[in-house]
Design an enzyme around this catalytic site. Structure first.
Site, short mmCIF file in Angstrom:
data_model
loop_
_atom_site.label_atom_id
_atom_site.label_comp_id
_atom_site.label_asym_id
_atom_site.label_seq_id
_atom_site.Cartn_x
_atom_site.Cartn_y
_atom_site.Cartn_z
N HIS A 82 0.84 -1.19 0.00
CA HIS A 82 0.00 0.00 0.00
C HIS A 82 0.87 1.24 0.00
O HIS A 82 1.87 1.30 0.70
CB HIS A 82 -0.91 0.01 1.23
CG HIS A 82 -2.12 0.87 1.04
ND1 HIS A 82 -3.28 0.38 0.49
CD2 HIS A 82 -2.35 2.18 1.30
CE1 HIS A 82 -4.17 1.36 0.43
NE2 HIS A 82 -3.64 2.45 0.91
N ASP A 161 -14.25 2.76 6.31
CA ASP A 161 -13.13 3.49 5.69
C ASP A 161 -13.54 4.00 4.32
O ASP A 161 -13.21 5.12 3.94
CB ASP A 161 -11.87 2.63 5.57
CG ASP A 161 -10.83 3.35 4.72
OD1 ASP A 161 -10.38 4.43 5.16
OD2 ASP A 161 -10.52 2.89 3.61
N ARG A 168 -13.25 12.45 3.17
CA ARG A 168 -11.99 13.16 3.43
C ARG A 168 -11.44 13.78 2.16
O ARG A 168 -10.86 14.87 2.18
CB ARG A 168 -10.95 12.19 4.03
CG ARG A 168 -11.25 11.84 5.48
CD ARG A 168 -10.37 10.70 5.95
NE ARG A 168 -8.97 10.97 5.78
CZ ARG A 168 -8.06 10.07 5.37
NH1 ARG A 168 -8.41 8.82 5.13
NH2 ARG A 168 -6.80 10.40 5.21
N SER A 183 -6.84 4.44 8.01
CA SER A 183 -7.44 4.13 6.71
C SER A 183 -6.65 3.01 6.03
O SER A 183 -7.21 2.00 5.58
CB SER A 183 -7.42 5.41 5.85
OG SER A 183 -7.67 5.11 4.51
N LYS A 187 -7.88 -1.35 6.02
CA LYS A 187 -8.07 -2.09 4.76
C LYS A 187 -7.12 -3.27 4.68
O LYS A 187 -7.49 -4.35 4.24
CB LYS A 187 -7.79 -1.17 3.56
CG LYS A 187 -8.89 -0.19 3.29
CD LYS A 187 -8.60 0.59 2.04
CE LYS A 187 -7.53 1.64 2.25
NZ LYS A 187 -7.92 3.00 2.05
N1 URA Z 1 -4.25 5.84 1.31
C1 URA Z 1 -5.32 5.38 2.01
O1 URA Z 1 -5.78 4.28 1.79
N2 URA Z 1 -5.85 6.17 2.93
C2 URA Z 1 -5.38 7.39 3.21
O2 URA Z 1 -5.91 8.02 4.06
C3 URA Z 1 -4.28 7.88 2.48
C4 URA Z 1 -3.72 7.08 1.52
#
Ligand code: URA
Length: 431
Positions: A82, A161, A168, A183, A187
């Site tokens: 990620h 989320d 957001r 966040s 995930k």
């Molecule tokens: N990537 C994400 O999944 N969430 C965030 O808040 C920022 C980057």
């Protein structure tokens, strides 16, 4: 309990209890708490922060807001990655096929663009037919059958989320360590991989502008991941200038295809190989990052990485003719090369400004649910430290609306800064 009292408590800089956090997250999930209260809480968190304990509670509450997968049900070891978001960051589109081509299964759920940073899903959707809405069953089945999946977060996975993320994006509440950490990690925990490589971007084109903030975010995410029993590595990578040359959805997919075919810009290729190497180590395919690099490089040079992208695109309903012939991607109506106005050494190619200019051209969203224009964006032709000569192509603008062209041109020109004295190149990684 009332949502408004929780907002007031955070507004007044007090620490929320685990119960209050769960109540709010449940309310977001079952829609008993409206968007305006969720946005108000997000702003209070952004302004007043959270303790590591609150952030961990927020992460686990969001991970539990929907189903949680265990990928070990379908593969022996699944690795995920990620990125915290940047400009020109098309890493997943190249890294996943590289890693999968080395024999390590990768199933990743990606997101849409957030603020000035692009989103993998918006990029992939520039391939006609490519489905980013796989069901959980389809996700698991594909991971098992072809060892690679790159789809959207299913509605059932960390749905709190998903809702908070979309709000957001359009309420100025992205840049917050607890909100980003929770966040990302909610995930990742819910998506069920046991090993995770986090690419934490740092610089003025990232949500974390200083190395110390990025380090704090990285440390917090690693800590939360370990608490949830995951093997996590965080890399701190530069995001002061765009990664690679392309910024904009289809332009970035084309660059990822070129990179997987053995070409592409050096910085992007290097970045992908480094991330892939760490994933291969976590996935026990390589004993150290050096061996991981060699495997990744071989997967590209032997043509296995690009073949894996074809397999992925085909499996998700995309038109593979676009992978075979990137000329097919839709082109913007106005493509203008802007020349270097003065000779010198480039000391800045400000990623944030370029990301914002791409959003203004239509590559990202101004409001929740806005469509994106896949064809628009920029190609920057030089990196910080390059010597550039007056009259050389500096960048190319791809626009579909003539009235936006001159503003975009000026913004990206202003994002470039020169000096007479040599400037060192920026590092790709800090740690
Ligand atoms: N990537 C994400 O999944 N969430 C965030 O808040 C920022 C980057």
């Amino acid at each position: 309990m009332r949502a408004v009292d929780i907002i007031i408590k955070k507004r007044d800089k007090k620490e929320l209890t685990g119960e209050e956090i769960r109540f709010f997250i449940d309310g977001i999930s079952n829609e008993s708490i409206p968007d305006y209260q969720t946005s108000a809480l997000a702003m209070a968190i952004l302004l007043n922060g959270m303790t590591p304990r609150e952030t961990t509670d927020l992460t686990l509450a969001m991970a539990d807001s929907g189903e949680t997968l265990d990928l070990q049900d379908v593969v022996d070891i699944a690795v995920d990655k990620h990125s915290t978001g940047g400009v020109g960051d098309k890493t997943s589109i190249a890294v996943l096929p590289i890693v999968a081509a080395c024999g390590l299964p990768v199933g990743k759920m990606s997101g849409h663009g957030l603020g000035f940073s692009g989103g993998t899903l918006d990029k992939l959707e520039s391939i006609p037919g490519y489905r980013v809405d796989l069901t959980t069953e389809e996700f698991l089945e594909q991971l098992k059958s072809i060892g690679i999946v790159l789809s959207g977060q299913t509605k059932d996975l960390a749905p709190a989320d998903g809702k908070l993320y979309a709000l957001r994006d359009v309420t100025g509440t992205v840049q917050s360590i607890p909100l980003i950490a929770s966040s990302v990690m909610s995930k990742k925990i819910a998506a069920g991989a046991h090993a995770i490589v986090l690419d934490v971007k740092v610089g003025q084109g990232a949500f974390m502008e200083s190395l110390s903030e990025a380090r704090e975010l990285a440390g917090l995410m690693v800590q939360i991941g370990q608490l949830a029993g995951r093997d996590v590595v965080a890399l701190l990578s530069d995001m002061n200038q765009p990664l690679g040359n392309a910024v904009g959805n289809a332009l970035e997919v084309i660059e990822a295809i070129e990179t997987l075919s053995g070409n592409g810009p050096n910085d992007f290729r290097e970045h992908c190989i480094h991330v892939a190497a760490h994933m291969l180590v976590l996935g026990k395919q390589a004993s150290d990052p050096e061996e991981g690099r060699q495997l990744a490089e071989r997967a590209i040079s032997a043509g296995r990485a690009i073949e894996k992208l074809r397999t992925l695109v085909e499996a998700q309903g995309g038109d593979v003719a676009y992978v075979d012939n990137p000329e097919k991607f839709p082109k913007a109506k106005y493509i203008e090369v802007v020349e270097t106005p003065e000779s010198g050494y480039l000391e800045q190619v400000q990623a944030r400004i370029i990301g914002e200019a791409a959003v203004a051209l239509g590559a990202g969203r101004a409001k929740k649910g806005d469509p994106v224009d896949h064809a628009v964006g920029f190609a920057v032709h030089h990196k910080v430290g390059d010597r550039v000569e007056k009259g050389q192509p500096l960048f190319t603008v791809h626009a579909n609306d003539e009235s936006l062209l001159s503003e975009a041109r000026q913004a990206v020109l202003d994002a470039h800064r020169w000096t007479d004295a040599p400037v060192p190149a920026l590092p790709l990684f800090y740690d």
